[in-house]
Design an enzyme around this catalytic site. Sequence first.
Site, PDB file in Angstrom:
ATOM      1  N   ILE A  64       0.844  -1.204   0.000  1.00  0.00           N
ATOM      2  CA  ILE A  64       0.000   0.000   0.000  1.00  0.00           C
ATOM      3  C   ILE A  64       0.877   1.251   0.000  1.00  0.00           C
ATOM      4  CG2 ILE A  64      -1.750   1.299   1.294  1.00  0.00           C
ATOM      5  CD1 ILE A  64      -2.869  -1.498   2.192  1.00  0.00           C
ATOM      6  N   THR A  86      -4.379   5.730   7.124  1.00  0.00           N
ATOM      7  CA  THR A  86      -5.346   4.831   6.481  1.00  0.00           C
ATOM      8  C   THR A  86      -4.976   3.385   6.812  1.00  0.00           C
ATOM      9  OG1 THR A  86      -4.008   4.933   4.468  1.00  0.00           O
ATOM     10  CG2 THR A  86      -5.916   6.388   4.567  1.00  0.00           C
ATOM     11  N   ALA A  87      -4.176   3.221   7.881  1.00  0.00           N
ATOM     12  CA  ALA A  87      -3.711   1.870   8.238  1.00  0.00           C
ATOM     13  C   ALA A  87      -4.523   1.336   9.420  1.00  0.00           C
ATOM     14  CB  ALA A  87      -2.220   1.913   8.537  1.00  0.00           C
ATOM     15  N   ARG A  88      -4.139   1.721  10.621  1.00  0.00           N
ATOM     16  CA  ARG A  88      -4.890   1.320  11.811  1.00  0.00           C
ATOM     17  C   ARG A  88      -4.822   2.440  12.838  1.00  0.00           C
ATOM     18  NH1 ARG A  88      -7.101  -1.880   9.121  1.00  0.00           N
ATOM     19  NH2 ARG A  88      -7.224  -4.148   9.383  1.00  0.00           N
ATOM     20  N   ASP A 109      -8.845   7.745   8.128  1.00  0.00           N
ATOM     21  CA  ASP A 109      -9.865   6.757   7.719  1.00  0.00           C
ATOM     22  C   ASP A 109     -10.021   5.679   8.786  1.00  0.00           C
ATOM     23  OD1 ASP A 109     -11.664   5.510   5.806  1.00  0.00           O
ATOM     24  OD2 ASP A 109     -10.101   4.011   5.450  1.00  0.00           O
ATOM     25  N   GLU A 147     -12.479   2.206  16.957  1.00  0.00           N
ATOM     26  CA  GLU A 147     -13.589   2.516  16.049  1.00  0.00           C
ATOM     27  C   GLU A 147     -14.704   1.483  16.182  1.00  0.00           C
ATOM     28  OE1 GLU A 147     -11.106   2.448  12.444  1.00  0.00           O
ATOM     29  OE2 GLU A 147     -12.044   0.565  11.859  1.00  0.00           O
ATOM     30  N   HIS A 191     -13.528   4.317   7.947  1.00  0.00           N
ATOM     31  CA  HIS A 191     -12.812   3.094   7.530  1.00  0.00           C
ATOM     32  C   HIS A 191     -13.347   2.570   6.188  1.00  0.00           C
ATOM     33  CE1 HIS A 191     -10.447  -0.619   9.087  1.00  0.00           C
ATOM     34  NE2 HIS A 191     -10.362  -0.505   7.777  1.00  0.00           N
ATOM     35  N   GLY A 228     -11.300   2.439   3.346  1.00  0.00           N
ATOM     36  CA  GLY A 228     -10.155   2.212   2.455  1.00  0.00           C
ATOM     37  C   GLY A 228     -10.420   1.198   1.354  1.00  0.00           C
ATOM     38  N   SER A 229     -10.999   0.074   1.705  1.00  0.00           N
ATOM     39  CA  SER A 229     -11.194  -0.979   0.698  1.00  0.00           C
ATOM     40  C   SER A 229     -12.626  -1.011   0.173  1.00  0.00           C
ATOM     41  CB  SER A 229     -10.831  -2.345   1.295  1.00  0.00           C
ATOM     42  OG  SER A 229     -11.707  -2.678   2.355  1.00  0.00           O
TER      43      SER A 229
HETATM   44  C1  8YV Z   1     -11.294  -4.353   5.782  1.00  0.00           C
HETATM   45  C2  8YV Z   1      -8.960  -3.390   6.253  1.00  0.00           C
HETATM   46  O1  8YV Z   1     -12.317  -4.124   4.915  1.00  0.00           O
HETATM   47  O2  8YV Z   1      -8.218  -5.249   5.029  1.00  0.00           O
HETATM   48  C3  8YV Z   1      -8.066  -4.537   6.017  1.00  0.00           C
HETATM   49  O3  8YV Z   1      -7.139  -4.748   6.827  1.00  0.00           O
HETATM   50  O4  8YV Z   1      -8.626  -2.527   6.969  1.00  0.00           O
HETATM   51  C4  8YV Z   1     -10.290  -3.244   5.595  1.00  0.00           C
HETATM   52  O5  8YV Z   1     -10.052  -2.929   4.268  1.00  0.00           O
HETATM   53  C5  8YV Z   1     -11.793  -4.363   7.176  1.00  0.00           C
HETATM   54  O6  8YV Z   1     -10.753  -4.602   8.062  1.00  0.00           O
HETATM   55  C6  8YV Z   1     -12.908  -5.388   7.366  1.00  0.00           C
HETATM   56  O7  8YV Z   1     -12.444  -6.672   7.697  1.00  0.00           O
END
Ligand code: 8YV
Length: 321
Positions: A160, A238-240, A264, A269, A287, A289-290
Amino acid sequence: MTAKPSLLVTRKLPDAVLERAARDYEARLNAEDKLYGPDEMIERAQGCDAILTCSPEKFTAEVIARLPASVRAVATFSVGTEHMDLEAARARGLVVTNPPDVLTDSTADITLLVLLGAARRAYEGQRMVREDKWFGWTPTQLLGVQVSGKRLGILGMGRIGLAVAKRARGFDMEIHYHNRNRLAPEIESGARYHAQAEAMLGHCDFLSINCPATPETHHFLDARRIALLPERAIVTNTARGAIVDDGALIAALKSGRLAAAGLDVFEGEPDIHPGYRDLPNVFILPHMGSATLETRNAMGFKCLDNLDAHFAGAEPPDRVA
Ligand code: 8YV
Protein backbone atom coordinates in the site's frame (compact mmCIF):
# COMPACT_ATOMS: atom_id res chain seq x y z
CA MET A 1 -20.54 -36.89 -4.30
CA THR A 2 -18.69 -35.79 -1.16
CA ALA A 3 -20.45 -33.39 1.18
CA LYS A 4 -19.53 -29.73 0.85
CA PRO A 5 -17.49 -28.31 3.74
CA SER A 6 -19.53 -26.14 6.07
CA LEU A 7 -18.60 -22.50 6.38
CA LEU A 8 -19.73 -19.82 8.80
CA VAL A 9 -19.67 -16.44 7.03
CA THR A 10 -19.83 -14.01 9.92
CA ARG A 11 -20.94 -10.87 8.01
CA LYS A 12 -23.05 -9.90 5.02
CA LEU A 13 -20.49 -9.86 2.20
CA PRO A 14 -21.21 -8.62 -1.35
CA ASP A 15 -23.77 -10.73 -3.25
CA ALA A 16 -21.30 -12.30 -5.68
CA VAL A 17 -19.17 -13.53 -2.79
CA LEU A 18 -22.13 -14.95 -0.90
CA GLU A 19 -23.42 -16.65 -4.06
CA ARG A 20 -20.09 -18.38 -4.58
CA ALA A 21 -19.88 -19.32 -0.89
CA ALA A 22 -23.39 -20.81 -1.04
CA ARG A 23 -22.55 -22.69 -4.25
CA ASP A 24 -19.37 -24.32 -2.94
CA TYR A 25 -20.03 -24.64 0.81
CA GLU A 26 -22.79 -25.43 3.23
CA ALA A 27 -22.77 -21.75 4.03
CA ARG A 28 -24.24 -20.33 7.22
CA LEU A 29 -24.92 -16.70 6.41
CA ASN A 30 -25.69 -13.62 8.48
CA ALA A 31 -28.41 -11.88 6.45
CA GLU A 32 -28.94 -9.25 9.17
CA ASP A 33 -25.22 -8.42 9.19
CA LYS A 34 -25.18 -8.53 12.97
CA LEU A 35 -21.76 -8.22 14.62
CA TYR A 36 -21.42 -11.44 16.61
CA GLY A 37 -19.74 -11.33 19.98
CA PRO A 38 -17.33 -14.20 20.73
CA ASP A 39 -19.98 -16.40 22.39
CA GLU A 40 -22.44 -16.08 19.54
CA MET A 41 -19.77 -16.62 16.90
CA ILE A 42 -18.54 -19.77 18.67
CA GLU A 43 -22.10 -21.01 19.05
CA ARG A 44 -22.87 -20.44 15.36
CA ALA A 45 -19.63 -22.16 14.34
CA GLN A 46 -20.65 -25.44 16.01
CA GLY A 47 -20.08 -28.22 13.49
CA CYS A 48 -18.51 -25.87 10.90
CA ASP A 49 -15.29 -26.74 9.08
CA ALA A 50 -14.23 -23.12 8.54
CA ILE A 51 -15.07 -19.49 9.30
CA LEU A 52 -14.92 -16.50 6.98
CA THR A 53 -14.50 -13.60 9.40
CA CYS A 54 -13.94 -9.83 9.34
CA SER A 55 -11.61 -7.66 11.39
CA PRO A 56 -14.17 -6.46 13.99
CA GLU A 57 -14.37 -10.07 15.28
CA LYS A 58 -11.50 -10.81 17.61
CA PHE A 59 -9.76 -14.17 17.47
CA THR A 60 -7.91 -13.92 20.75
CA ALA A 61 -6.09 -16.93 22.21
CA GLU A 62 -9.12 -17.49 24.43
CA VAL A 63 -11.57 -17.44 21.51
CA ILE A 64 -9.33 -19.73 19.47
CA ALA A 65 -9.14 -22.19 22.38
CA ARG A 66 -12.95 -22.25 22.54
CA LEU A 67 -13.59 -22.76 18.82
CA PRO A 68 -15.38 -26.01 18.01
CA ALA A 69 -12.87 -28.77 17.20
CA SER A 70 -14.45 -29.09 13.74
CA VAL A 71 -13.17 -25.62 12.72
CA ARG A 72 -9.84 -26.14 10.93
CA ALA A 73 -9.50 -22.94 8.89
CA VAL A 74 -10.30 -19.24 9.22
CA ALA A 75 -10.14 -16.81 6.30
CA THR A 76 -10.20 -13.17 7.32
CA PHE A 77 -11.74 -10.58 5.01
CA SER A 78 -8.98 -8.11 5.88
CA VAL A 79 -5.35 -7.77 5.02
CA GLY A 80 -4.70 -6.69 8.62
CA THR A 81 -4.45 -9.58 11.08
CA GLU A 82 -4.01 -7.67 14.33
CA HIS A 83 -7.42 -8.95 15.49
CA MET A 84 -6.08 -12.50 15.50
CA ASP A 85 -3.61 -14.21 17.76
CA LEU A 86 -1.64 -15.97 15.03
CA GLU A 87 0.64 -17.72 17.54
CA ALA A 88 -2.38 -19.26 19.27
CA ALA A 89 -3.78 -20.25 15.86
CA ARG A 90 -0.52 -21.99 14.94
CA ALA A 91 -0.39 -23.76 18.28
CA ARG A 92 -3.91 -25.13 17.67
CA GLY A 93 -3.11 -26.12 14.09
CA LEU A 94 -5.68 -23.63 12.79
CA VAL A 95 -5.04 -22.51 9.21
CA VAL A 96 -5.47 -18.72 8.85
CA THR A 97 -5.44 -16.77 5.58
CA ASN A 98 -5.87 -13.13 4.53
CA PRO A 99 -6.49 -11.45 1.13
CA PRO A 100 -3.40 -9.36 0.27
CA ASP A 101 -2.84 -7.32 -2.93
CA VAL A 102 -6.46 -6.87 -4.00
CA LEU A 103 -7.11 -3.89 -1.72
CA THR A 104 -3.84 -2.09 -2.41
CA ASP A 105 -5.19 0.30 -5.05
CA SER A 106 -8.42 1.21 -3.29
CA THR A 107 -6.59 1.85 0.00
CA ALA A 108 -3.94 3.94 -1.74
CA ASP A 109 -6.71 5.90 -3.47
CA ILE A 110 -8.38 6.67 -0.15
CA THR A 111 -5.01 7.77 1.24
CA LEU A 112 -4.76 10.39 -1.48
CA LEU A 113 -8.38 11.33 -0.88
CA VAL A 114 -7.80 12.05 2.82
CA LEU A 115 -4.45 13.69 2.10
CA LEU A 116 -6.00 16.09 -0.40
CA GLY A 117 -9.14 16.47 1.71
CA ALA A 118 -7.03 17.53 4.69
CA ALA A 119 -4.66 19.75 2.71
CA ARG A 120 -7.43 21.51 0.78
CA ARG A 121 -9.88 21.87 3.68
CA ALA A 122 -12.54 19.82 1.92
CA TYR A 123 -14.62 19.25 5.06
CA GLU A 124 -14.86 22.96 5.83
CA GLY A 125 -15.77 23.70 2.22
CA GLN A 126 -18.45 21.01 2.14
CA ARG A 127 -19.90 22.22 5.40
CA MET A 128 -19.97 25.82 4.26
CA VAL A 129 -21.95 24.94 1.15
CA ARG A 130 -24.32 22.43 2.76
CA GLU A 131 -25.08 24.67 5.72
CA ASP A 132 -25.81 27.59 3.41
CA LYS A 133 -22.95 29.63 4.83
CA TRP A 134 -21.22 30.28 1.56
CA PHE A 135 -21.67 33.93 0.81
CA GLY A 136 -19.57 34.01 -2.32
CA TRP A 137 -16.02 33.70 -3.51
CA THR A 138 -13.28 35.67 -1.77
CA PRO A 139 -9.56 35.70 -2.54
CA THR A 140 -8.62 34.35 0.88
CA GLN A 141 -11.43 31.88 1.52
CA LEU A 142 -10.40 28.45 2.83
CA LEU A 143 -6.78 28.72 1.80
CA GLY A 144 -5.19 25.31 2.10
CA VAL A 145 -1.80 23.75 1.62
CA GLN A 146 -0.47 22.96 -1.85
CA VAL A 147 0.71 19.36 -2.20
CA SER A 148 2.91 19.69 -5.29
CA GLY A 149 6.56 20.16 -4.47
CA LYS A 150 6.06 19.00 -0.88
CA ARG A 151 7.78 16.11 0.87
CA LEU A 152 5.68 13.05 1.70
CA GLY A 153 7.06 10.63 4.29
CA ILE A 154 5.55 7.16 4.12
CA LEU A 155 5.70 5.05 7.26
CA GLY A 156 5.58 1.46 6.05
CA MET A 157 6.58 0.93 2.41
CA GLY A 158 4.76 -2.32 1.73
CA ARG A 159 2.29 -2.85 -1.09
CA ILE A 160 0.00 0.00 0.00
CA GLY A 161 2.85 2.41 0.83
CA LEU A 162 4.33 1.85 -2.64
CA ALA A 163 0.96 2.47 -4.28
CA VAL A 164 0.63 5.71 -2.27
CA ALA A 165 4.11 6.76 -3.44
CA LYS A 166 3.18 6.07 -7.06
CA ARG A 167 0.08 8.24 -6.79
CA ALA A 168 1.85 11.00 -4.87
CA ARG A 169 4.53 11.22 -7.57
CA GLY A 170 1.67 12.08 -9.92
CA PHE A 171 1.11 15.11 -7.68
CA ASP A 172 4.81 16.01 -7.91
CA MET A 173 5.51 15.15 -4.28
CA GLU A 174 9.02 14.17 -3.12
CA ILE A 175 8.90 10.73 -1.51
CA HIS A 176 10.65 9.72 1.71
CA TYR A 177 10.02 6.44 3.51
CA HIS A 178 10.76 4.38 6.53
CA ASN A 179 10.44 0.63 6.43
CA ARG A 180 12.06 -2.17 8.40
CA ASN A 181 14.10 -2.99 5.29
CA ARG A 182 15.36 -0.76 2.54
CA LEU A 183 13.83 -1.58 -0.83
CA ALA A 184 15.80 -2.36 -4.00
CA PRO A 185 16.63 0.78 -6.04
CA GLU A 186 14.26 -0.12 -8.88
CA ILE A 187 11.39 -0.39 -6.36
CA GLU A 188 12.45 2.71 -4.41
CA SER A 189 12.27 4.72 -7.65
CA GLY A 190 14.17 7.64 -6.15
CA ALA A 191 12.37 7.67 -2.79
CA ARG A 192 14.72 8.55 0.07
CA TYR A 193 15.07 5.82 2.70
CA HIS A 194 15.37 6.61 6.40
CA ALA A 195 16.58 3.69 8.50
CA GLN A 196 15.09 5.35 11.61
CA ALA A 197 11.49 6.52 11.50
CA GLU A 198 12.37 9.46 13.76
CA ALA A 199 15.03 10.62 11.29
CA MET A 200 12.36 10.82 8.57
CA LEU A 201 9.86 12.88 10.53
CA GLY A 202 11.72 16.19 10.10
CA HIS A 203 11.35 15.74 6.31
CA CYS A 204 7.61 15.16 6.36
CA ASP A 205 5.54 18.10 5.17
CA PHE A 206 3.04 15.24 4.91
CA LEU A 207 3.24 11.99 6.85
CA SER A 208 1.27 9.00 5.57
CA ILE A 209 0.86 6.05 7.94
CA ASN A 210 0.73 2.80 5.99
CA CYS A 211 2.29 0.22 8.32
CA PRO A 212 0.54 -2.64 10.12
CA ALA A 213 -0.58 -2.31 13.74
CA THR A 214 1.87 -4.28 15.85
CA PRO A 215 3.11 -3.90 19.44
CA GLU A 216 6.08 -1.94 17.97
CA THR A 217 3.88 0.56 16.08
CA HIS A 218 1.32 1.01 18.87
CA HIS A 219 0.88 4.79 19.46
CA PHE A 220 3.88 5.45 17.23
CA LEU A 221 2.65 8.96 16.50
CA ASP A 222 2.78 10.41 20.00
CA ALA A 223 3.56 13.91 21.29
CA ARG A 224 7.33 13.32 21.13
CA ARG A 225 7.24 12.27 17.48
CA ILE A 226 4.71 14.94 16.48
CA ALA A 227 7.25 17.46 17.83
CA LEU A 228 9.76 16.13 15.27
CA LEU A 229 7.48 16.96 12.32
CA PRO A 230 7.86 20.34 10.59
CA GLU A 231 5.55 23.12 11.82
CA ARG A 232 2.12 22.85 10.16
CA ALA A 233 2.74 19.34 8.81
CA ILE A 234 -0.23 17.23 7.70
CA VAL A 235 -0.77 13.64 8.87
CA THR A 236 -2.82 10.91 7.22
CA ASN A 237 -3.69 7.49 8.61
CA THR A 238 -5.35 4.83 6.48
CA ALA A 239 -3.71 1.87 8.24
CA ARG A 240 -4.89 1.32 11.81
CA GLY A 241 -6.04 3.76 14.46
CA ALA A 242 -3.92 2.30 17.23
CA ILE A 243 -0.75 3.59 15.52
CA VAL A 244 -1.75 7.11 16.59
CA ASP A 245 -2.00 8.51 20.12
CA ASP A 246 -5.30 10.34 19.62
CA GLY A 247 -4.86 12.73 22.55
CA ALA A 248 -1.50 13.92 21.21
CA LEU A 249 -2.77 14.31 17.63
CA ILE A 250 -5.88 16.20 18.72
CA ALA A 251 -3.80 18.57 20.88
CA ALA A 252 -1.46 19.29 17.96
CA LEU A 253 -4.39 19.92 15.60
CA LYS A 254 -6.07 22.20 18.12
CA SER A 255 -2.97 24.26 18.80
CA GLY A 256 -2.18 24.60 15.09
CA ARG A 257 1.19 22.82 15.51
CA LEU A 258 -0.14 20.49 12.78
CA ALA A 259 -2.16 22.06 9.97
CA ALA A 260 -4.54 19.16 9.38
CA ALA A 261 -5.08 15.42 9.42
CA GLY A 262 -6.86 12.99 7.12
CA LEU A 263 -8.05 9.88 8.93
CA ASP A 264 -9.86 6.76 7.72
CA VAL A 265 -9.13 4.60 10.79
CA PHE A 266 -9.42 5.16 14.54
CA GLU A 267 -8.45 3.44 17.72
CA GLY A 268 -11.55 1.75 19.18
CA GLU A 269 -13.59 2.52 16.05
CA PRO A 270 -16.48 3.15 15.66
CA ASP A 271 -16.23 4.78 19.12
CA ILE A 272 -13.71 7.37 18.04
CA HIS A 273 -12.06 9.85 20.39
CA PRO A 274 -14.74 12.56 20.77
CA GLY A 275 -12.10 15.26 20.35
CA TYR A 276 -12.04 14.61 16.60
CA ARG A 277 -15.69 15.26 16.00
CA ASP A 278 -15.71 19.05 16.12
CA LEU A 279 -12.19 19.72 14.87
CA PRO A 280 -12.54 21.54 11.53
CA ASN A 281 -9.05 20.60 10.37
CA VAL A 282 -9.60 16.83 10.34
CA PHE A 283 -10.93 15.16 7.23
CA ILE A 284 -12.60 12.00 8.53
CA LEU A 285 -13.90 8.87 6.84
CA PRO A 286 -15.43 5.75 8.46
CA HIS A 287 -12.81 3.09 7.53
CA MET A 288 -13.61 3.06 3.82
CA GLY A 289 -10.15 2.21 2.45
CA SER A 290 -11.19 -0.98 0.70
CA ALA A 291 -14.83 0.00 0.18
CA THR A 292 -15.35 -0.39 -3.55
CA LEU A 293 -17.52 -3.19 -4.92
CA GLU A 294 -14.65 -4.40 -7.09
CA THR A 295 -12.26 -4.60 -4.15
CA ARG A 296 -14.71 -6.14 -1.70
CA ASN A 297 -15.64 -8.78 -4.30
CA ALA A 298 -11.97 -9.51 -4.90
CA MET A 299 -11.31 -9.74 -1.15
CA GLY A 300 -14.15 -12.22 -0.73
CA PHE A 301 -13.03 -14.29 -3.73
CA LYS A 302 -9.50 -14.43 -2.30
CA CYS A 303 -10.88 -15.66 1.01
CA LEU A 304 -12.78 -18.38 -0.85
CA ASP A 305 -9.77 -19.25 -3.05
CA ASN A 306 -7.78 -19.83 0.12
CA LEU A 307 -10.48 -21.96 1.70
CA ASP A 308 -10.97 -23.90 -1.56
CA ALA A 309 -7.23 -24.68 -1.59
CA HIS A 310 -7.32 -25.78 2.02
CA PHE A 311 -10.27 -28.13 1.45
CA ALA A 312 -8.64 -29.49 -1.73
CA GLY A 313 -5.69 -30.54 0.45
CA ALA A 314 -3.35 -27.85 -0.93
CA GLU A 315 -1.47 -25.07 0.81
CA PRO A 316 -3.64 -21.90 0.74
CA PRO A 317 -1.80 -19.22 -1.25
CA ASP A 318 -2.21 -16.52 1.39
CA ARG A 319 -1.66 -18.47 4.57
CA VAL A 320 -0.58 -16.31 7.53
CA ALA A 321 -0.81 -19.07 10.17
C1 8YV B 1 -11.29 -4.35 5.78
C2 8YV B 1 -8.96 -3.39 6.25
O1 8YV B 1 -12.32 -4.12 4.92
O2 8YV B 1 -8.22 -5.25 5.03
C3 8YV B 1 -8.07 -4.54 6.02
O3 8YV B 1 -7.14 -4.75 6.83
O4 8YV B 1 -8.63 -2.53 6.97
C4 8YV B 1 -10.29 -3.24 5.59
O5 8YV B 1 -10.05 -2.93 4.27
C5 8YV B 1 -11.79 -4.36 7.18
O6 8YV B 1 -10.75 -4.60 8.06
C6 8YV B 1 -12.91 -5.39 7.37
O7 8YV B 1 -12.44 -6.67 7.70
